[in-house]
Motif scaffolding. Structure first.
Motif, PDB file in Angstrom:
ATOM      1  N   HIS A 216      27.912  36.387   4.888  1.00 45.58           N
ATOM      2  CA  HIS A 216      27.664  37.775   4.497  1.00 45.58           C
ATOM      3  C   HIS A 216      26.203  37.992   4.102  1.00 45.58           C
ATOM      4  O   HIS A 216      25.603  39.022   4.450  1.00 45.58           O
ATOM      5  CB  HIS A 216      28.576  38.163   3.339  1.00 45.58           C
ATOM      6  CG  HIS A 216      28.281  39.518   2.777  1.00 45.58           C
ATOM      7  ND1 HIS A 216      28.493  40.690   3.489  1.00 45.58           N
ATOM      8  CD2 HIS A 216      27.757  39.914   1.581  1.00 45.58           C
ATOM      9  CE1 HIS A 216      28.131  41.727   2.756  1.00 45.58           C
ATOM     10  NE2 HIS A 216      27.677  41.285   1.604  1.00 45.58           N
ATOM     11  N   ARG A 219      24.210  38.093   7.266  1.00 40.42           N
ATOM     12  CA  ARG A 219      24.495  39.348   7.976  1.00 40.42           C
ATOM     13  C   ARG A 219      23.803  40.520   7.277  1.00 40.42           C
ATOM     14  O   ARG A 219      23.301  41.439   7.929  1.00 40.42           O
ATOM     15  CB  ARG A 219      26.002  39.594   8.031  1.00 40.42           C
ATOM     16  CG  ARG A 219      26.715  38.744   9.085  1.00 40.42           C
ATOM     17  CD  ARG A 219      28.230  38.996   9.082  1.00 40.42           C
ATOM     18  NE  ARG A 219      28.528  40.402   9.229  1.00 40.42           N
ATOM     19  CZ  ARG A 219      28.535  41.069  10.384  1.00 40.42           C
ATOM     20  NH1 ARG A 219      28.253  40.421  11.514  1.00 40.42           N
ATOM     21  NH2 ARG A 219      28.824  42.348  10.431  1.00 40.42           N
ATOM     22  N   ALA A 227      26.925  44.858   7.405  1.00 42.35           N
ATOM     23  CA  ALA A 227      27.284  43.501   6.970  1.00 42.35           C
ATOM     24  C   ALA A 227      28.759  43.380   6.623  1.00 42.35           C
ATOM     25  O   ALA A 227      29.430  42.415   7.008  1.00 42.35           O
ATOM     26  CB  ALA A 227      26.420  43.089   5.785  1.00 42.35           C
ATOM     27  N   TYR A 233      34.404  35.433   9.533  1.00 44.25           N
ATOM     28  CA  TYR A 233      33.529  34.562  10.307  1.00 44.25           C
ATOM     29  C   TYR A 233      33.586  33.126   9.786  1.00 44.25           C
ATOM     30  O   TYR A 233      32.769  32.299  10.172  1.00 44.25           O
ATOM     31  CB  TYR A 233      32.086  35.073  10.251  1.00 44.25           C
ATOM     32  CG  TYR A 233      31.927  36.470  10.812  1.00 44.25           C
ATOM     33  CD1 TYR A 233      31.773  36.683  12.173  1.00 44.25           C
ATOM     34  CD2 TYR A 233      31.958  37.585   9.967  1.00 44.25           C
ATOM     35  CE1 TYR A 233      31.637  37.961  12.690  1.00 44.25           C
ATOM     36  CE2 TYR A 233      31.826  38.873  10.476  1.00 44.25           C
ATOM     37  CZ  TYR A 233      31.669  39.051  11.831  1.00 44.25           C
ATOM     38  OH  TYR A 233      31.540  40.328  12.346  1.00 44.25           O
ATOM     39  N   GLN A 301      29.956  31.716  16.118  1.00 48.08           N
ATOM     40  CA  GLN A 301      29.607  32.743  15.123  1.00 48.08           C
ATOM     41  C   GLN A 301      28.261  32.423  14.482  1.00 48.08           C
ATOM     42  O   GLN A 301      27.425  33.313  14.279  1.00 48.08           O
ATOM     43  CB  GLN A 301      30.689  32.845  14.033  1.00 48.08           C
ATOM     44  CG  GLN A 301      32.101  33.015  14.537  1.00 48.08           C
ATOM     45  CD  GLN A 301      32.244  34.061  15.632  1.00 48.08           C
ATOM     46  OE1 GLN A 301      31.852  35.222  15.456  1.00 48.08           O
ATOM     47  NE2 GLN A 301      32.801  33.659  16.767  1.00 48.08           N
ATOM     48  N   LEU A 305      24.744  34.694  14.964  1.00 50.88           N
ATOM     49  CA  LEU A 305      24.145  35.270  13.765  1.00 50.88           C
ATOM     50  C   LEU A 305      22.734  34.747  13.545  1.00 50.88           C
ATOM     51  O   LEU A 305      21.817  35.511  13.193  1.00 50.88           O
ATOM     52  CB  LEU A 305      25.023  34.968  12.555  1.00 50.88           C
ATOM     53  CG  LEU A 305      24.548  35.494  11.200  1.00 50.88           C
ATOM     54  CD1 LEU A 305      24.282  36.994  11.255  1.00 50.88           C
ATOM     55  CD2 LEU A 305      25.561  35.155  10.113  1.00 50.88           C
ATOM     56  N   SER A 308      20.283  36.443  15.861  1.00 54.17           N
ATOM     57  CA  SER A 308      19.937  37.792  15.403  1.00 54.17           C
ATOM     58  C   SER A 308      18.998  37.745  14.206  1.00 54.17           C
ATOM     59  O   SER A 308      18.034  38.515  14.121  1.00 54.17           O
ATOM     60  CB  SER A 308      21.220  38.554  15.031  1.00 54.17           C
ATOM     61  OG  SER A 308      22.057  38.722  16.150  1.00 54.17           O
TER      62      SER A 308
END
Length: 352
Positions: A216, A219, A227, A233, A301, A305, A308
């Motif tokens: 989290h 994100r 988020a 995840y 996952q 992430l 990104s």
């Protein structure tokens, strides 16, 4: 022995923080911290919005955020067939051999060394285990013991931009040994014949909440507005090995809005499957297929992430100041020209 003086008692009181806990707790205090083996541990998690599987099931069903929005998608992903676990490659003979190793496991370390490798398979994913998560900020009030999973999987620190690791280290870098895998989102708790399901599940709940918080936080770094999307995840699992056991269970953990301004986020644990893998070769293949698929799902996952996050970090890094650079070049050229002129004048003076 003389009783403590009033002044020393007052001093100790001044060392308490706003929560009423010793100011030095976790550093110099010798007070034992609550662990998953203590009767008060589950209630402590509940008090801080960390909910084990099955807690207040009626209320959970009435609140959509208590179950992950992608639960069905995860379950479907875990069903993917694996050639290494086809009946021709793992049949009755292989299952009998596994059961023999499992029955001969007398302590948890036997499960770790002789049983667990057959469950994980040969896919090499960055992992570690039996390591205290002593670099992470406390999940609750600091009064419980460090999270210490038997097995966890994450990503190599070098995969994640250094600036991000510096910024979020208290959430995504588990250990003071910073070379260990970061951003953990897959966990396993193992138990031998003397272990209990209750403790294993509480440990998995604690692990999962730490992992869900790590994801989290990253994100949120990527996009704070999206988020909290209601999805999971992070995956946790438990294996109860030894004589009379052989039970593999799996869960997901995810964050959700709490509605409590003092604690804006809750963490929910939801079971996604359970198998008695000692029962037959068929149940072994079903459970271990799900387990190995879950490892790869968690890996995907993390990779998505991290990619990104690295793009965000790259786009936010300060660009070179071209105007200043050009100005500096102009100054250097001017100084060079001036120096050449002075050298020329000095040469003329010498000639005269």
């Amino acid at each position: 022995m003389n009783p403590p003086s009033t002044s020393s008692t007052q001093t100790e009181k001044r060392k308490a923080d706003q929560d009423g806990r010793p100011f030095s707790e976790g550093k110099t205090s010798k007070r034992r911290k609550t662990s998953t083996y203590d009767a008060a541990f589950e209630q402590h998690l509940l008090d801080y919005g960390v909910y084990p599987e099955g807690y207040d099931e009626d209320a959970r069903e009435s609140r959509k955020e208590a179950r992950p929005a992608n639960l069905d998608d995860i379950k479907e992903a875990l069903k993917k067939r694996r050639p290494s676990l086809s009946p021709s490659r793992f049949g009755h003979t292989e299952h009998v051999a596994f059961n023999q190793r499992d029955r001969n496991a007398h302590v948890e370390m036997d499960i770790t060394k002789n049983v667990f490798p057959t469950i994980t398979g040969e896919n090499i994913i960055p992992s570690s285990g039996h390591v205290e998560f002593n670099n992470l900020a406390p999940l609750t009030d600091g009064s419980i013991a460090y999270c210490k999973p038997d097995h966890y999987e994450g990503s190599l620190p070098t995969e994640l931009d250094l600036a991000i690791r510096h910024r979020l280290h208290q959430f995504i870098i588990p250990s003071n040994n910073t070379s260990r895998p970061c951003l953990p989102n897959f966990f396993t708790e193992l138990k031998g014949p003397s272990g209990t399901t209750e403790v294993a599940e509480l440990q998995a709940c604690y692990d999962g909440a730490m992992g869900a918080r790590a994801v989290h936080q990253l994100r949120s770094y990527v996009d704070d507005e999206t988020a909290l999307d209601g999805k999971a995840y992070t995956i946790t699992s438990t294996y109860m090995g030894g004589k009379g056991a052989g039970i593999l269970q799996m869960y997901v953990s995810h964050p959700a809005h709490s509605g409590n301004p003092e604690r804006p986020i809750n963490y929910h644990m939801t079971q996604i499957g359970g198998w008695v893998i000692r029962l037959s070769a068929t149940t072994f293949r079903e459970g271990v297929t799900a387990f190995r698929n879950a490892r790869e799902w968690a890996l995907r996952q993390r990779k998505g992430l991290i990619e990104s996050a690295n793009q965000v970090a790259k786009s936010t890094q300060p660009l070179p100041n071209l105007a200043a650079s050009e100005k500096s070049t102009e100054i250097n050229l001017a100084q060079s020209a001036t120096g050449q002129a002075l050298d020329s004048e000095t040469a003329d003076e010498r000639a005269n």
